[in-house]
Design an enzyme around this catalytic site. Structure first.
Site, short mmCIF file in Angstrom:
data_model
loop_
_atom_site.label_atom_id
_atom_site.label_comp_id
_atom_site.label_asym_id
_atom_site.label_seq_id
_atom_site.Cartn_x
_atom_site.Cartn_y
_atom_site.Cartn_z
N GLU A 1 -0.84 -41.88 -3.21
CA GLU A 1 -1.67 -41.28 -2.16
C GLU A 1 -2.97 -40.67 -2.69
OE1 GLU A 1 -0.02 -39.62 1.55
OE2 GLU A 1 -0.41 -37.70 0.58
N LYS B 1 -5.27 -37.78 -2.02
CA LYS B 1 -5.04 -36.49 -1.34
C LYS B 1 -5.84 -35.41 -2.06
CE LYS B 1 -0.91 -33.76 -0.05
NZ LYS B 1 0.56 -33.65 -0.22
N LYS C 1 -3.19 -42.55 6.59
CA LYS C 1 -2.31 -41.37 6.68
C LYS C 1 -3.01 -40.37 7.59
CE LYS C 1 1.53 -39.54 5.09
NZ LYS C 1 1.61 -38.71 3.91
N GLU D 1 7.75 -41.65 10.37
CA GLU D 1 8.21 -40.55 9.51
C GLU D 1 9.15 -39.61 10.25
OE1 GLU D 1 5.28 -38.47 6.98
OE2 GLU D 1 5.94 -36.67 8.03
N ASN E 1 10.53 -37.60 5.24
CA ASN E 1 9.66 -36.65 4.55
C ASN E 1 10.53 -35.54 3.95
OD1 ASN E 1 7.59 -35.10 3.56
ND2 ASN E 1 6.28 -35.42 5.35
N GLU F 1 9.42 -39.74 1.09
CA GLU F 1 8.05 -39.21 1.01
C GLU F 1 8.03 -37.73 0.58
OE1 GLU F 1 7.10 -41.37 5.31
OE2 GLU F 1 6.36 -39.37 4.89
N SER F 2 7.08 -37.41 -0.24
CA SER F 2 6.75 -36.01 -0.61
C SER F 2 7.69 -35.41 -1.68
CB SER F 2 6.78 -35.06 0.57
OG SER F 2 5.94 -35.49 1.60
O1 LIG Z 1 1.26 -31.93 2.04
C1 LIG Z 1 1.24 -31.02 2.87
O2 LIG Z 1 1.09 -29.82 2.57
C2 LIG Z 1 1.37 -31.31 4.34
C3 LIG Z 1 1.35 -30.27 5.24
C4 LIG Z 1 1.43 -30.51 6.61
C5 LIG Z 1 1.52 -31.79 7.07
C6 LIG Z 1 1.53 -32.87 6.17
C7 LIG Z 1 1.47 -32.64 4.82
N1 LIG Z 1 1.44 -33.67 3.90
C8 LIG Z 1 1.39 -35.04 4.24
C9 LIG Z 1 2.35 -35.83 3.44
O3 LIG Z 1 3.23 -36.37 4.02
C10 LIG Z 1 2.20 -35.89 1.94
O4 LIG Z 1 0.85 -35.86 1.61
C11 LIG Z 1 2.80 -37.13 1.27
O5 LIG Z 1 4.10 -37.39 1.68
C12 LIG Z 1 2.76 -36.95 -0.26
O6 LIG Z 1 3.42 -35.75 -0.63
P1 LIG Z 1 3.31 -35.17 -2.11
O7 LIG Z 1 3.71 -36.24 -3.08
O8 LIG Z 1 4.25 -34.02 -2.15
O9 LIG Z 1 1.89 -34.78 -2.31
#
Ligand SMILES: O=C(O)c1ccccc1NCC(=O)[C@H](O)[C@H](O)COP(=O)(O)O
Length: 261
Positions: A54, A56, A116, A165, A186, A216-217
């Protein structure tokens, strides 16, 4: 209001404004509008890594992550690293992204691109297509079943894949329908920012086999991927872990190399 409510409140106003400035006919005349899209779900099914990397810059949970790279540097680095696809955050206010990021990414790489975004209106799906996306994200927490159905069917008509999601069983149960390609769990609760891989583990068995499963995340180690694979996950969406480094592409290269050993 929690952060997700605030994002959606702002997004609905943003879409109304954008519709009044850029007509649908202008989106439909984009060079990318007629472009044949690339399937992320097919790539994930045969990939040995399954990484969706991603772009970001910042986020509500972490504030600034990285503003030092150009989008081209990041996405080319991800493509060279062997990522299956790239997620490009296009929300400006909370993530520092834009549709121009998506456009620059499209001009730079030949792998699937996810817009996204917090999609609440068909207009944003037309934008996704016009700016070169191959797939869109729909977030069950902010949409009714009827909205998921109409938005996903609209995306499919445009040749875009749909990643739905979810974060809990209720969201999953209301969302299952044939117009989805991938279901992503997520690991971050978007209302509280709690992160745990247990969310992916707990929901996995309830996701029907016809959907490609994406976690995800909060994924930051090879061990996390090894833990999630036995639950049937083929895709792993990673943002911050790569973006927080001095070289996101290099970080992705080293990560993916270990997965391919
Ligand atoms: O990332 C956040 O803080 C967030 C807060 C509110 C809504 C969405 C958010 N993130 C979007 C995502 O889903 C993530 O950017 C994506 O899954 C990647 O996550 P990461 O690897 O933890 O950066």
């Amino acid at each position: 209001m929690n952060i997700l409510d605030k994002i959606i409140f702002d997004k609905q106003r943003e879409v109304v404004l954008k519709k009044s400035i850029i007509p649908v006919s202008q989106l439909e005349s984009s060079v990318f509008f007629g472009r044949e899209t690339i399937s992320l779900s097919q790539k994930l099914k045969i990939s040995s890594s399954g990484i969706i990397a991603e772009h970001k810059r910042r986020s509500p949970s972490k504030s600034v992550i990285n503003h030092n790279f150009t989008v081209e540097e990041v996405v080319k680095g991800y493509e060279n690293a062997g990522a299956c696809g790239i997620s490009v955050l296009t929300d400006g206010k909370y993530f520092g992204g834009s549709l121009d990021d998506l456009l620059l990414a499209r001009a730079s790489v030949n792998i699937p691109l996810l817009r996204k975004e917090f999609i609440v209106d068909e207009y944003q799906i037309l934008e996704a297509k016009a700016y070169g996306a191959d797939l869109i994200l729909l977030i069950a927490a902010v949409l009714t079943r009827e909205e998921i159905k109409s938005l996903s069917e609209f995306a499919k008509k445009l040749g875009l894949e749909v990643l739905l999601e979810v974060h809990n069983q209720e969201e999953l149960e209301k969302s299952i329908m044939p117009s989805l390609d991938m279901i992503g769990v997520n690991n971050r609760n978007l209302k509280t920012f709690e992160v745990s891989l247990d969310f992916s583990k707990q929901l996995a068995s309830q996701i029907p086999d016809e959907f490609v499963k994406v976690s995800e995340s909060g994924i930051s180690s090879i061990e996390a991927i090894s833990e999630l694979r036995p639950y049937g996950y083929n895709g792993f969406l990673i943002g911050e872990n790569f973006m927080k480094t001095d070289n996101a592409g290099q970080a992705a290269t080293e990560f993916i190399k270990q997965l391919n050993i």
